[in-house]
Design a protein around this motif. Sequence first.
Motif, PDB file in Angstrom:
ATOM      1  N   GLU A  35       0.811  -1.222   0.000  1.00 34.07           N
ATOM      2  CA  GLU A  35       0.000   0.000   0.000  1.00 34.07           C
ATOM      3  C   GLU A  35       0.844   1.272   0.000  1.00 34.07           C
ATOM      4  O   GLU A  35       0.569   2.192  -0.761  1.00 34.07           O
ATOM      5  CB  GLU A  35      -0.927   0.000   1.219  1.00 34.07           C
ATOM      6  CG  GLU A  35      -1.813   1.212   1.338  1.00 34.07           C
ATOM      7  CD  GLU A  35      -2.935   1.234   0.326  1.00 34.07           C
ATOM      8  OE1 GLU A  35      -3.390   2.331  -0.016  1.00 34.07           O
ATOM      9  OE2 GLU A  35      -3.361   0.150  -0.125  1.00 34.07           O
ATOM     10  N   PHE A  36       1.870   1.321   0.846  1.00 35.53           N
ATOM     11  CA  PHE A  36       2.587   2.574   1.055  1.00 35.53           C
ATOM     12  C   PHE A  36       4.032   2.573   0.529  1.00 35.53           C
ATOM     13  O   PHE A  36       4.573   3.629   0.237  1.00 35.53           O
ATOM     14  CB  PHE A  36       2.601   2.943   2.539  1.00 35.53           C
ATOM     15  CG  PHE A  36       1.237   3.223   3.086  1.00 35.53           C
ATOM     16  CD1 PHE A  36       0.582   4.397   2.755  1.00 35.53           C
ATOM     17  CD2 PHE A  36       0.603   2.312   3.899  1.00 35.53           C
ATOM     18  CE1 PHE A  36      -0.682   4.661   3.236  1.00 35.53           C
ATOM     19  CE2 PHE A  36      -0.658   2.570   4.393  1.00 35.53           C
ATOM     20  CZ  PHE A  36      -1.306   3.741   4.055  1.00 35.53           C
ATOM     21  N   PHE A  37       4.651   1.419   0.423  1.00 38.53           N
ATOM     22  CA  PHE A  37       6.044   1.324  -0.022  1.00 38.53           C
ATOM     23  C   PHE A  37       6.197   0.186  -1.039  1.00 38.53           C
ATOM     24  O   PHE A  37       6.841  -0.824  -0.761  1.00 38.53           O
ATOM     25  CB  PHE A  37       6.974   1.077   1.181  1.00 38.53           C
ATOM     26  CG  PHE A  37       6.879   2.132   2.237  1.00 38.53           C
ATOM     27  CD1 PHE A  37       7.553   3.332   2.089  1.00 38.53           C
ATOM     28  CD2 PHE A  37       6.110   1.929   3.370  1.00 38.53           C
ATOM     29  CE1 PHE A  37       7.466   4.311   3.055  1.00 38.53           C
ATOM     30  CE2 PHE A  37       6.017   2.903   4.344  1.00 38.53           C
ATOM     31  CZ  PHE A  37       6.695   4.095   4.180  1.00 38.53           C
ATOM     32  N   PRO A  38       5.627   0.334  -2.232  1.00 39.05           N
ATOM     33  CA  PRO A  38       5.673  -0.770  -3.200  1.00 39.05           C
ATOM     34  C   PRO A  38       7.086  -1.112  -3.671  1.00 39.05           C
ATOM     35  O   PRO A  38       7.380  -2.283  -3.935  1.00 39.05           O
ATOM     36  CB  PRO A  38       4.805  -0.281  -4.357  1.00 39.05           C
ATOM     37  CG  PRO A  38       4.663   1.179  -4.168  1.00 39.05           C
ATOM     38  CD  PRO A  38       4.868   1.470  -2.729  1.00 39.05           C
ATOM     39  N   MET A 110      -4.541   7.437   3.457  1.00 44.05           N
ATOM     40  CA  MET A 110      -4.684   7.056   2.058  1.00 44.05           C
ATOM     41  C   MET A 110      -3.371   7.214   1.294  1.00 44.05           C
ATOM     42  O   MET A 110      -3.243   6.698   0.195  1.00 44.05           O
ATOM     43  CB  MET A 110      -5.755   7.925   1.386  1.00 44.05           C
ATOM     44  CG  MET A 110      -7.111   7.824   2.040  1.00 44.05           C
ATOM     45  SD  MET A 110      -7.793   6.166   2.003  1.00 44.05           S
ATOM     46  CE  MET A 110      -8.242   6.052   0.301  1.00 44.05           C
ATOM     47  N   ASN A 111      -2.438   7.947   1.865  1.00 42.47           N
ATOM     48  CA  ASN A 111      -1.146   8.141   1.218  1.00 42.47           C
ATOM     49  C   ASN A 111      -0.070   8.280   2.291  1.00 42.47           C
ATOM     50  O   ASN A 111      -0.361   8.302   3.488  1.00 42.47           O
ATOM     51  CB  ASN A 111      -1.164   9.361   0.287  1.00 42.47           C
ATOM     52  CG  ASN A 111      -1.597  10.623   0.988  1.00 42.47           C
ATOM     53  OD1 ASN A 111      -1.325  10.825   2.164  1.00 42.47           O
ATOM     54  ND2 ASN A 111      -2.296  11.479   0.255  1.00 42.47           N
ATOM     55  N   PHE A 117       2.216  12.158   8.917  1.00 44.27           N
ATOM     56  CA  PHE A 117       1.634  13.172   9.792  1.00 44.27           C
ATOM     57  C   PHE A 117       0.945  12.526  10.989  1.00 44.27           C
ATOM     58  O   PHE A 117       1.026  13.032  12.116  1.00 44.27           O
ATOM     59  CB  PHE A 117       0.665  14.063   9.013  1.00 44.27           C
ATOM     60  CG  PHE A 117       0.201  15.256   9.781  1.00 44.27           C
ATOM     61  CD1 PHE A 117       1.091  16.250  10.146  1.00 44.27           C
ATOM     62  CD2 PHE A 117      -1.121  15.379  10.153  1.00 44.27           C
ATOM     63  CE1 PHE A 117       0.662  17.357  10.877  1.00 44.27           C
ATOM     64  CE2 PHE A 117      -1.561  16.474  10.883  1.00 44.27           C
ATOM     65  CZ  PHE A 117      -0.667  17.465  11.239  1.00 44.27           C
ATOM     66  N   GLY A 118       0.276  11.401  10.771  1.00 42.40           N
ATOM     67  CA  GLY A 118      -0.334  10.664  11.885  1.00 42.40           C
ATOM     68  C   GLY A 118       0.703  10.151  12.858  1.00 42.40           C
ATOM     69  O   GLY A 118       0.514  10.200  14.078  1.00 42.40           O
ATOM     70  N   ARG A 119       1.833   9.675  12.333  1.00 35.80           N
ATOM     71  CA  ARG A 119       2.924   9.220  13.216  1.00 35.80           C
ATOM     72  C   ARG A 119       3.494  10.372  14.023  1.00 35.80           C
ATOM     73  O   ARG A 119       3.863  10.199  15.190  1.00 35.80           O
ATOM     74  CB  ARG A 119       4.037   8.574  12.397  1.00 35.80           C
ATOM     75  CG  ARG A 119       3.694   7.253  11.776  1.00 35.80           C
ATOM     76  CD  ARG A 119       3.803   6.138  12.734  1.00 35.80           C
ATOM     77  NE  ARG A 119       5.198   5.828  13.009  1.00 35.80           N
ATOM     78  CZ  ARG A 119       5.594   4.732  13.615  1.00 35.80           C
ATOM     79  NH1 ARG A 119       4.714   3.840  13.988  1.00 35.80           N
ATOM     80  NH2 ARG A 119       6.865   4.517  13.864  1.00 35.80           N
TER      81      ARG A 119
END
Length: 142
Positions: A35-38, A110-111, A117-119
């Motif tokens: 999802e985040f680091f393909p 979603m990205n 930012f959540g972290r």
Amino acid sequence: MMIPFTRYKLNFIGKLMDYLPFSGGVTSMDDFLIEFFPNVYERKHAHLQETDYCKYDDQMLTLFTSSLYFAALVSTFGASTVTKNKGRRASIICGSISFFVGAILNAAAMNLTMLIFGRILLGVGIGFGNQVSECLDQRYHN
């Protein structure tokens, strides 16, 4: 009656601080990487000659991992000012709100920008909680 509850609440924060070094589990999950680091996922399954020290060589993944710790470190200094001026209760409230918003943001990410930012918000909450647990009177520590 209030003192034992506060002691248990701050004891939980202390246990959370002991748990933090073990945060690398999500970065090795395939669904998360897809999802985040393909590009990290593709390199992980390419079976390249690699060592355990450099398995996930990606700057954005490093930013994701270390943003929480850096935000906790920096926010501890701001939390000490809030604790000094407004008290431990205000610090606990600020840290709790920050941690809660960060958790929601991470769950809805979603990205990569939302995720980082959540972290950072999670780190701010941990920094405030760490400051409050350290400024407690010694008689309330276990």
